[in-house]
Design an enzyme around this catalytic site. Structure first.
Site, PDB file in Angstrom:
ATOM      1  N   HIS A   1      -0.181 111.895  35.716  1.00  0.00           N
ATOM      2  CA  HIS A   1      -0.843 111.951  37.022  1.00  0.00           C
ATOM      3  C   HIS A   1      -1.371 110.562  37.372  1.00  0.00           C
ATOM      4  CE1 HIS A   1      -3.096 113.484  40.383  1.00  0.00           C
ATOM      5  NE2 HIS A   1      -4.275 113.255  39.826  1.00  0.00           N
TER       6      HIS A   1
ATOM      7  N   ASP B   1      -8.620 110.012  43.303  1.00  0.00           N
ATOM      8  CA  ASP B   1      -7.751 110.996  42.660  1.00  0.00           C
ATOM      9  C   ASP B   1      -7.289 111.969  43.740  1.00  0.00           C
ATOM     10  OD1 ASP B   1      -6.526 113.006  41.233  1.00  0.00           O
ATOM     11  OD2 ASP B   1      -8.356 113.725  40.264  1.00  0.00           O
TER      12      ASP B   1
ATOM     13  N   CYS C   1       1.453 112.280  43.831  1.00  0.00           N
ATOM     14  CA  CYS C   1       0.176 111.609  43.567  1.00  0.00           C
ATOM     15  C   CYS C   1       0.278 110.090  43.701  1.00  0.00           C
ATOM     16  CB  CYS C   1      -0.373 111.995  42.198  1.00  0.00           C
ATOM     17  SG  CYS C   1       0.797 111.874  40.833  1.00  0.00           S
TER      18      CYS C   1
END
Length: 204
Positions: free
Chosen positions: A54, A71, A122
């Site tokens: 991630h 994030d 992401c």
């Protein structure tokens, strides 16, 4: 699959982030070594040997003594440690930023989710955030023309069916944004969109 490191670097160059970009790193990122230089990085929550899990974006604005931690899922430090065994507080302690004269800095962390739970975009969301950071470093997280294109929901609603349409629109707006600003994305759009698809984690 998600985004490859080289791909993220090409896109960030297109977005004008290049002069401030330290690079892509795994979870062993040493931090922002130069406390006087505006800089940013994209950091993976896993070791490079795993292939990555991630992507997060981190940025340092020395004039305002502000450290950003973006994030796309909006997880807390505790949640990142629980899920990925990754701690950004530990990263801060390793960084030269803690050697500032008064050790007083502002930590601004994303607390809302903008990416769907099964999306692999992401890294691209991190590119979008860093585009905002280099242009509006005092309001990089929101209230700027780039980040206003996407909308967050509370992290505890990440899996909620009512949130999924918001996340889908965010990803569509992300792709639209990159088509406008990144020739590399335009040239490789079909492959990048397949690799980062909204339901990618369901098809792996």
């Amino acid at each position: 699959m998600g985004s490859r490191e080289e791909e993220l670097r090409f896109i960030l160059h297109d977005l004008g982030v290049g002069p401030y970009f330290l690079g892509t790193f795994d979870k062993h990122f040493p931090g922002f070594i130069s406390k006087d230089r505006m800089s940013c990085a994209i950091v993976n929550t896993a070791g490079r040997e795993t292939g990555g899990v991630h992507w997060l974006a981190m940025a340092w604005h020395p004039a305002s003594q502000t450290f950003y931690m973006f994030d796309p899922f909006g997880f807390s430090d505790q949640k990142l440690k629980q899920i990925y065994n990754f701690e950004y507080q530990g990263l801060l302690k390793r960084s030269a930023l803690t050697s500032t004269a008064d050790r007083c800095l502002t930590l601004i962390q994303s607390t809302q989710s903008v990416q769907g739970p099964n999306s692999a975009a992401c890294g691209l969301f991190c590119c979008m955030f860093l585009h905002a950071f280099v242009r509006w470093p005092l309001r990089a997280m929101d209230n700027n023309p780039t980040m206003n294109l996407i909308h967050g929901v509370p992290n505890n609603m990440l899996e909620s069916p009512s949130s999924q349409n918001v996340f889908l629109r965010n990803q569509q707006n992300l792709y639209r944004f990159l088509r406008r600003h990144s020739p590399h994305f335009v040239k490789h759009a079909a492959q990048i969109e397949a690799d980062t698809a909204f339901d990618k984690m369901l098809t792996n």
